[in-house]
Scaffold this active site. Structure first.
Site, PDB file in Angstrom:
ATOM      1  N   LYS A   9       0.813  -1.214   0.000  1.00  0.00           N
ATOM      2  CA  LYS A   9       0.000   0.000   0.000  1.00  0.00           C
ATOM      3  C   LYS A   9       0.849   1.269   0.000  1.00  0.00           C
ATOM      4  O   LYS A   9       0.395   2.321  -0.447  1.00  0.00           O
ATOM      5  CB  LYS A   9      -0.922   0.027   1.226  1.00  0.00           C
ATOM      6  CG  LYS A   9      -2.111  -0.898   1.132  1.00  0.00           C
ATOM      7  CD  LYS A   9      -2.945  -0.789   2.401  1.00  0.00           C
ATOM      8  CE  LYS A   9      -4.090  -1.756   2.424  1.00  0.00           C
ATOM      9  NZ  LYS A   9      -4.745  -1.818   3.740  1.00  0.00           N
ATOM     10  N   LYS A  50      -6.237 -10.436  -8.633  1.00  0.00           N
ATOM     11  CA  LYS A  50      -7.392 -10.741  -7.803  1.00  0.00           C
ATOM     12  C   LYS A  50      -8.538  -9.791  -8.178  1.00  0.00           C
ATOM     13  O   LYS A  50      -8.292  -8.628  -8.498  1.00  0.00           O
ATOM     14  CB  LYS A  50      -6.983 -10.512  -6.339  1.00  0.00           C
ATOM     15  CG  LYS A  50      -8.037 -10.848  -5.322  1.00  0.00           C
ATOM     16  CD  LYS A  50      -7.496 -10.650  -3.923  1.00  0.00           C
ATOM     17  CE  LYS A  50      -8.595 -10.783  -2.898  1.00  0.00           C
ATOM     18  NZ  LYS A  50      -8.145 -10.643  -1.532  1.00  0.00           N
ATOM     19  N   LYS A 104     -12.437  -4.032  -6.959  1.00  0.00           N
ATOM     20  CA  LYS A 104     -13.122  -2.872  -7.520  1.00  0.00           C
ATOM     21  C   LYS A 104     -12.119  -1.839  -8.043  1.00  0.00           C
ATOM     22  O   LYS A 104     -12.303  -1.245  -9.090  1.00  0.00           O
ATOM     23  CB  LYS A 104     -14.010  -2.242  -6.446  1.00  0.00           C
ATOM     24  CG  LYS A 104     -15.114  -1.429  -7.040  1.00  0.00           C
ATOM     25  CD  LYS A 104     -16.299  -1.321  -6.099  1.00  0.00           C
ATOM     26  CE  LYS A 104     -17.436  -0.641  -6.805  1.00  0.00           C
ATOM     27  NZ  LYS A 104     -18.646  -0.608  -6.040  1.00  0.00           N
TER      28      LYS A 104
END
Ligand code: SF4
Length: 329
Positions: A111, A193, A196
């Site tokens: 991240k 994966k 959204k």
């Protein structure tokens, strides 16, 4: 009865990856465990997000969960920020959480890779996860493989806190992970994966024509250049999805017709689309009904928060008592 805690981020409408990878399993677990399910909005604000959409997205995820079969009479369903004890226990746990291990978390590295300035919230995200689970003293957590590292940290936090403040009765359990059967649902690009943020999803509530529009251009086995070229279903994501949505007979037929070039990829995708549309129709219908009455949904979430708070308050009081805080009776 063993207690389960699991959470999901408020990303708006759920997608089939959420459903196959987690929610379907949550529904089944309701009959066997004391289940607590949470829309984890406090986690969602650790990365940039649209404040004007957060509340609506939170409600939409709750609607998706209820439409998929989470039953507020059999499980507690609530929104994390409505139970402030999550944030308070999170703080208490920061005092025992090991900084080095937080920095070594794979998700933290992923991240923050491209960030110039790293918010501490991303680093501390797994501490809040530990608080989420341990606030209810849950001893089982359904997780995907990518969450196992965080769960291990939860266990470590419980261990360290118990060593310091509850060496005799080990107040907090060290929860066990329950790996879900559908381990990793690949997105329509067939690569990453389903997520959204990657735009490779099929929504759980997508209308039939949208499902078809998304499936139609999805990549398949590149060996199938023309309809006459045989393929290998094992490397095709459409085949992987057939296994979740089609009957065993259809899966066998897909396997054969792919290997023998008995049909084209569009025929194969059409069959998948039909199976998917039929499977998801009752969920979509129920969600449409729930969306007609947002006040009723909010009422269910308020009741869920109240039930969760009753447990959360008791745990926090015990934890603060053992840590020696003033004024805790
Ligand atoms: S026939 Fe079906 S399983 Fe085979 S490559 Fe085409 S879409 Fe994939």
């Amino acid at each position: 009865m063993d207690r389960i805690f699991s959470g999901i981020q408020p990303t708006g409408d759920l997608h089939i990856g959420n459903w196959l990878g987690a929610v379907r399993n949550w529904v089944a677990l309701q009959d066997r465990y004391d289940c607590i399910y949470c829309v984890v909005d406090l986690h969602a604000v650790t990365l940039p997000y649209e404040a004007s959409q957060l509340a609506a997205r939170t409600r939409d995820v709750a609607i998706g969960l209820m439409a998929a079969g989470i039953d507020p009479d059999r499980a507690i369903l609530f929104v994390q920020s409505m139970v402030p004890e999550h944030a308070e226990l999170n703080w208490l746990f920061t005092t025992v959480a090991p900084l080095g291990e937080l920095e070594r978390m794979t998700q933290f590295k992923d991240k923050t890779e491209k960030l110039e300035s790293i918010p501490a919230g991303i680093l501390c995200y797994p501490i809040l996860q530990a608080a989420d689970i341990l606030l209810y003293r849950a001893n089982r957590v359904p997780v995907g493989e990518d969450q196992l590292q965080h769960l291990e940290l939860t266990r470590e936090i419980a261990r360290r806190w118990n060593n310091a403040y509850a060496p005799e009765d080990r107040y907090f359990p060290e929860p066990e992970g329950m790996i879900t059967e559908a381990k990793r649902i690949r997105g329509l690009d067939g690569q990453a994966k389903m997520s959204k943020s990657l735009g490779n999803t099929i929504g759980l509530l997508d209308p039939p024509d949208e499902i078809w529009e998304k499936l139609r251009p999805a990549p398949t086995d590149p060996a199938r250049v023309t309809r006459k070229d045989p393929g290998n279903p094992e490397i095709c994501n459409i085949f992987a999805l057939h296994k979740y949505f089609s009957s065993p007979e259809t899966v066998a037929e897909v396997d054969l017709k792919c290997r023998t070039a008995g049909w084209g990829c569009l025929d194969c995708k059409r069959r998948l689309a039909d199976a998917m549309i039929a499977t998801l129709a009752p969920i979509r219908e129920r969600a449409m009904e729930l969306k007609q009455d947002p006040a009723a949904v909010d009422g269910v979430l308020a009741q869920g928060a109240e039930r969760a708070r009753t447990i959360a308050r008791a745990t926090l009081r015990e934890a603060k008592q053992r840590m020696g805080f003033f004024g805790v009776s």
